[in-house]
Design a protein around this motif. Structure first.
Motif, PDB file in Angstrom:
ATOM      1  N   VAL A 442       0.833  -1.199   0.000  1.00 52.17           N
ATOM      2  CA  VAL A 442       0.000   0.000   0.000  1.00 52.17           C
ATOM      3  C   VAL A 442       0.872   1.256   0.000  1.00 52.17           C
ATOM      4  N   PRO A 443       0.767   2.098  -1.027  1.00 53.94           N
ATOM      5  CA  PRO A 443       1.525   3.355  -1.021  1.00 53.94           C
ATOM      6  C   PRO A 443       0.920   4.357  -0.049  1.00 53.94           C
ATOM      7  N   ILE A 444       1.776   5.013   0.713  1.00 46.91           N
ATOM      8  CA  ILE A 444       1.332   6.012   1.681  1.00 46.91           C
ATOM      9  C   ILE A 444       1.953   7.353   1.329  1.00 46.91           C
ATOM     10  N   ALA A 445       1.127   8.389   1.275  1.00 46.88           N
ATOM     11  CA  ALA A 445       1.629   9.741   1.040  1.00 46.88           C
ATOM     12  C   ALA A 445       2.164  10.290   2.359  1.00 46.88           C
ATOM     13  N   PRO A 446       3.448  10.685   2.420  1.00 46.22           N
ATOM     14  CA  PRO A 446       4.019  11.163   3.684  1.00 46.22           C
ATOM     15  C   PRO A 446       3.578  12.585   4.012  1.00 46.22           C
ATOM     16  N   LEU A 447       2.324  12.733   4.396  1.00 46.14           N
ATOM     17  CA  LEU A 447       1.806  14.039   4.784  1.00 46.14           C
ATOM     18  C   LEU A 447       2.346  14.417   6.157  1.00 46.14           C
ATOM     19  N   PRO A 448       2.462  15.712   6.441  1.00 46.20           N
ATOM     20  CA  PRO A 448       2.931  16.118   7.769  1.00 46.20           C
ATOM     21  C   PRO A 448       2.039  15.597   8.895  1.00 46.20           C
ATOM     22  N   GLU A 449       0.751  15.437   8.599  1.00 48.34           N
ATOM     23  CA  GLU A 449      -0.166  14.847   9.566  1.00 48.34           C
ATOM     24  C   GLU A 449      -0.582  13.475   9.072  1.00 48.34           C
ATOM     25  N   ASP A 450      -0.449  12.482   9.919  1.00 46.93           N
ATOM     26  CA  ASP A 450      -0.810  11.113   9.544  1.00 46.93           C
ATOM     27  C   ASP A 450      -2.322  10.958   9.651  1.00 46.93           C
ATOM     28  N   ARG A 451      -3.006  10.985   8.513  1.00 48.23           N
ATOM     29  CA  ARG A 451      -4.465  10.898   8.480  1.00 48.23           C
ATOM     30  C   ARG A 451      -4.971   9.470   8.622  1.00 48.23           C
ATOM     31  N   LEU A 452      -4.078   8.506   8.743  1.00 46.68           N
ATOM     32  CA  LEU A 452      -4.483   7.111   8.859  1.00 46.68           C
ATOM     33  C   LEU A 452      -4.546   6.645  10.315  1.00 46.68           C
ATOM     34  N   VAL A 453      -4.168   7.511  11.241  1.00 41.59           N
ATOM     35  CA  VAL A 453      -4.284   7.203  12.662  1.00 41.59           C
ATOM     36  C   VAL A 453      -5.758   7.204  13.059  1.00 41.59           C
ATOM     37  N   ILE A 454      -6.169   6.205  13.834  1.00 41.89           N
ATOM     38  CA  ILE A 454      -7.537   6.163  14.360  1.00 41.89           C
ATOM     39  C   ILE A 454      -7.536   6.911  15.680  1.00 41.89           C
ATOM     40  N   ARG A 455      -7.756   8.204  15.615  1.00 41.38           N
ATOM     41  CA  ARG A 455      -7.695   9.024  16.828  1.00 41.38           C
ATOM     42  C   ARG A 455      -8.930   8.837  17.697  1.00 41.38           C
ATOM     43  N   LYS A 456     -10.087   8.766  17.065  1.00 41.98           N
ATOM     44  CA  LYS A 456     -11.345   8.658  17.800  1.00 41.98           C
ATOM     45  C   LYS A 456     -11.899   7.253  17.609  1.00 41.98           C
ATOM     46  N   PHE A 457     -12.115   6.542  18.704  1.00 44.37           N
ATOM     47  CA  PHE A 457     -12.632   5.181  18.617  1.00 44.37           C
ATOM     48  C   PHE A 457     -14.067   5.238  18.113  1.00 44.37           C
ATOM     49  N   PRO A 458     -14.370   4.632  16.961  1.00 50.24           N
ATOM     50  CA  PRO A 458     -15.681   4.813  16.340  1.00 50.24           C
ATOM     51  C   PRO A 458     -16.720   3.799  16.826  1.00 50.24           C
ATOM     52  N   HIS A 459     -17.980   4.102  16.532  1.00 49.44           N
ATOM     53  CA  HIS A 459     -19.023   3.100  16.746  1.00 49.44           C
ATOM     54  C   HIS A 459     -18.937   2.015  15.682  1.00 49.44           C
ATOM     55  N   VAL A 460     -18.537   2.422  14.461  1.00 54.41           N
ATOM     56  CA  VAL A 460     -18.468   1.494  13.327  1.00 54.41           C
ATOM     57  C   VAL A 460     -17.159   1.722  12.583  1.00 54.41           C
ATOM     58  N   LEU A 461     -16.484   0.643  12.239  1.00 56.69           N
ATOM     59  CA  LEU A 461     -15.384   0.693  11.277  1.00 56.69           C
ATOM     60  C   LEU A 461     -15.822  -0.151  10.088  1.00 56.69           C
ATOM     61  N   ALA A 462     -16.101   0.515   8.962  1.00 56.32           N
ATOM     62  CA  ALA A 462     -16.597  -0.170   7.767  1.00 56.32           C
ATOM     63  C   ALA A 462     -15.528  -0.165   6.694  1.00 56.32           C
ATOM     64  N   VAL A 463     -15.247  -1.337   6.147  1.00 56.32           N
ATOM     65  CA  VAL A 463     -14.219  -1.493   5.117  1.00 56.32           C
ATOM     66  C   VAL A 463     -14.796  -2.271   3.939  1.00 56.32           C
ATOM     67  N   GLY A 464     -14.118  -2.174   2.810  1.00 56.30           N
ATOM     68  CA  GLY A 464     -14.462  -2.957   1.630  1.00 56.30           C
ATOM     69  C   GLY A 464     -13.228  -3.692   1.154  1.00 56.30           C
ATOM     70  N   HIS A 465     -12.986  -3.666  -0.159  1.00 55.74           N
ATOM     71  CA  HIS A 465     -11.758  -4.130  -0.806  1.00 55.74           C
ATOM     72  C   HIS A 465     -11.607  -5.648  -0.883  1.00 55.74           C
ATOM     73  N   THR A 466     -11.870  -6.356   0.194  1.00 58.73           N
ATOM     74  CA  THR A 466     -11.627  -7.801   0.190  1.00 58.73           C
ATOM     75  C   THR A 466     -12.723  -8.575  -0.546  1.00 58.73           C
ATOM     76  N   HIS A 467     -13.881  -7.945  -0.778  1.00 56.98           N
ATOM     77  CA  HIS A 467     -15.036  -8.594  -1.402  1.00 56.98           C
ATOM     78  C   HIS A 467     -15.607  -9.699  -0.516  1.00 56.98           C
ATOM     79  N   VAL A 468     -15.284  -9.658   0.767  1.00 52.24           N
ATOM     80  CA  VAL A 468     -15.743 -10.680   1.710  1.00 52.24           C
ATOM     81  C   VAL A 468     -16.647 -10.021   2.747  1.00 52.24           C
ATOM     82  N   SER A 469     -17.839 -10.558   2.918  1.00 50.91           N
ATOM     83  CA  SER A 469     -18.786 -10.013   3.888  1.00 50.91           C
ATOM     84  C   SER A 469     -18.507 -10.586   5.272  1.00 50.91           C
TER      85      SER A 469
END
Length: 528
Positions: A442-469
């Motif tokens: 996975v390519p990551i853009a080295p932004l000054p702020e890491d936008r991939l950090v999960i700062r706030k624990f969510p009620h839902v984390l929804a993902v796709g990509h794998t095509h698996v339910s």
């Protein structure tokens, strides 16, 4: 879901310039194209502009002398075959309960600025921001004598060897016959962490299963300085902690309205493997006011890859039904127009979409081919990832899930199936990072702020990509992996992916249903 912008543009051109636009021409034009278009109107004496005329392919006999209403003329270019091909569903004859409730969609966090120069300095700033955000989380979960940073750890261990706690980024991980060797770094120093397999079998197994380069972790162990600073970790006196271990969402969303959110992903319009029949069935289901589930759906959330794209995987060209990226998005927009007006739609991009591949991905609103989506009412286009609050209460973290492949491959106990996908998503939550393994595919853009950090624990984390339910509740977070509307491709056969096709996950948001684990989710199988 009708496009008011298109209608306004048609009126503007017709009333101010005396020129009519066909539907195809409308899709090709924006307001700033009008002056150039009018220059061509001097070259040909025609009252109607088609897409062919805009491209310079003039048809001088087209609609010459036709009279009638502007919208009747605008519809005249569409052939009978095109008319039949356009997606249609029967509109509901009465309003369901969801139509009586106001929708609320608020984008709490997304990647608005996504430019990065890729320099070493940029990567240093990126990982420093990651550490600054996650260090407080590991400090809150690990009891012991904490040092400020690795530099202070080294100074104190040199004077007085002993047990200390420190946080850092894993920059290297090696396994030998007798131990795991970690290199831990922060802003000011570096230390070697040694985890003996014989003296720390539980921690060793945890490291093998969960720890990878790029992660921020907390370490508790015996520190001393010999030829260099070393921290020894044992089961009796040490620990290795991830930022998200033990997190729990205690607050249940106080949603009083009887509303539901539908999660889908990986539609892949344009592919010959796209199950159009199932997607039409999905739209028809949502338009059925008598259905006890569909009648309460207020939100449709799409986890990326709405189109199949162009040149994404080897041999894709032979499997494309629509080989034009603009037409792929136009077709998806036409499908969205068939959704009931009371439903709000949230769509993030994925790796098949016409947008930058490095994470975080900007919104589809910045993609030229995806512009038809921006013209639809009730459609929200945040970045990938994005944190969205729906109905004023429910925090949904949306991520297409490109990193899940690397996690499944790297994880000793995971396979490309529902259980493996759940393990991969839960590792993201424990690491509090959506790409916990650095250096994978996975390519990551080295932004000054890491936008991939999960700062706030969510009620839902929804993902796709794998095509698996897959669905699971982990530490109070609803883990949702969406299915697909694309049958298995030749590429997926080669890599052993068996997709879940035509399955829809419904989250029941009303508080009394949400609180009951047996009533929280409804799974709708469109293949039945």
């Amino acid at each position: 879901m009708k496009s008011e912008k298109a209608k306004q543009l048609a009126r503007k051109v017709a009333e101010e310039y005396g020129v009519l636009l066909t539907p195809e021409a409308l899709r090709k034009l924006r307001d700033d194209d009008i002056p150039e278009m009018l220059e061509r109107s001097d070259e040909v004496d025609l009252p109607v502009f088609t897409a062919k005329l805009i491209r310079g392919e003039v048809d001088p006999d087209f609609l010459e002398g036709m009279e009638g209403n502007v919208y009747e003329i605008l519809g005249a270019e569409e052939s009978e075959e095109e008319h039949e091909a356009r997606p249609r569903v029967e509109r509901p004859s009465k309003l369901p309960p969801a139509a009586e409730v106001d929708a609320e969609v608020e984008i709490l966090e997304e990647a608005r600025s996504v430019s990065a120069d890729g320099s070493v300095k940029g990567f240093v700033a990126h990982f420093r921001d990651r550490l600054e955000k996650l260090r407080p989380l590991v400090k809150a979960k690990l009891d012991g004598e904490w040092v400020k940073n690795i530099e202070e750890l080294v100074e104190r261990a040199r004077r007085e060897p002993g047990n200390y706690c420190v946080a850092g980024v894993v920059t290297d991980l090696r396994e030998t016959e007798r131990a795991f060797l970690l290199d831990l770094e922060d802003e000011v120093g570096k230390v070697r962490v040694v985890i003996s397999k014989s003296k720390a079998p539980k921690i060793s197994e945890k490291v093998r299963r969960d720890v990878a380069p790029g992660m921020v972790i907390g370490v508790k162990g015996f520190a001393k300085v010999e030829r260099g600073p070393v921290v020894f970790v044992g089961d009796r006196y040490g620990e290795v902690t991830l930022p998200g271990e033990g997190d729990r969402k205690s607050r249940v969303p106080a949603v009083e309205d009887d509303v539901k959110a539908v999660f889908i992903g990986d539609v892949h319009i344009g592919s010959k493997k796209f199950r159009e029949d199932l997607f039409r069935r999905f739209l028809e289901w949502l338009n059925n006011p008598n259905d006890s589930v569909a009648g309460h759906v207020k939100y449709v959330i799409v986890t990326g890859d709405v189109v199949d794209g162009i040149g994404i995987y080897p041999g894709q060209r032979e499997e494309l039904e629509i080989a034009d990226i603009d037409e792929q998005y136009q077709r998806f927009a036409e499908y969205l127009e068939l959704l009931p007006d009371w439903i709000e739609v949230i769509v993030i991009p994925g790796n098949h979409d016409a947008i930058r591949q490095a994470l975080p991905q900007p919104s589809l609103s910045s993609s030229d081919p995806a512009q038809p989506l921006t013209e639809l009412d009730g459609v929200h286009l945040p970045s990938n990832p994005a944190l969205v609050r729906i109905h004023g209460e429910l925090d949904v973290l949306l991520f297409h899930g490109q990193s899940l492949d690397d996690i499944i491959i790297d994880h000793p106990d995971a396979e490309h199936n529902p259980d493996g996908v759940r393990k991969a998503v839960k590792l993201c939550l424990r690491a509090r990072h959506l790409v916990p393994i650095y250096g994978g595919s996975v390519p990551i853009a080295p932004l000054p702020e890491d936008r991939l950090v999960i700062r706030k624990f969510p009620h839902v984390l929804a993902v796709g990509h794998t095509h698996v339910s897959a669905v699971e509740v982990w530490n109070g977070c609803n883990v949702i992996s969406t299915a697909t509307f694309q049958e298995q491709t030749e590429f997926q056969k080669k890599v052993g992916i068996s997709p879940t096709v035509g399955r829809v996950i419904v989250l029941n948001m009303r508080r009394d249903e949400y609180e009951n684990p047996k009533r929280r989710f409804t799974i709708v199988d469109l293949t039945d």
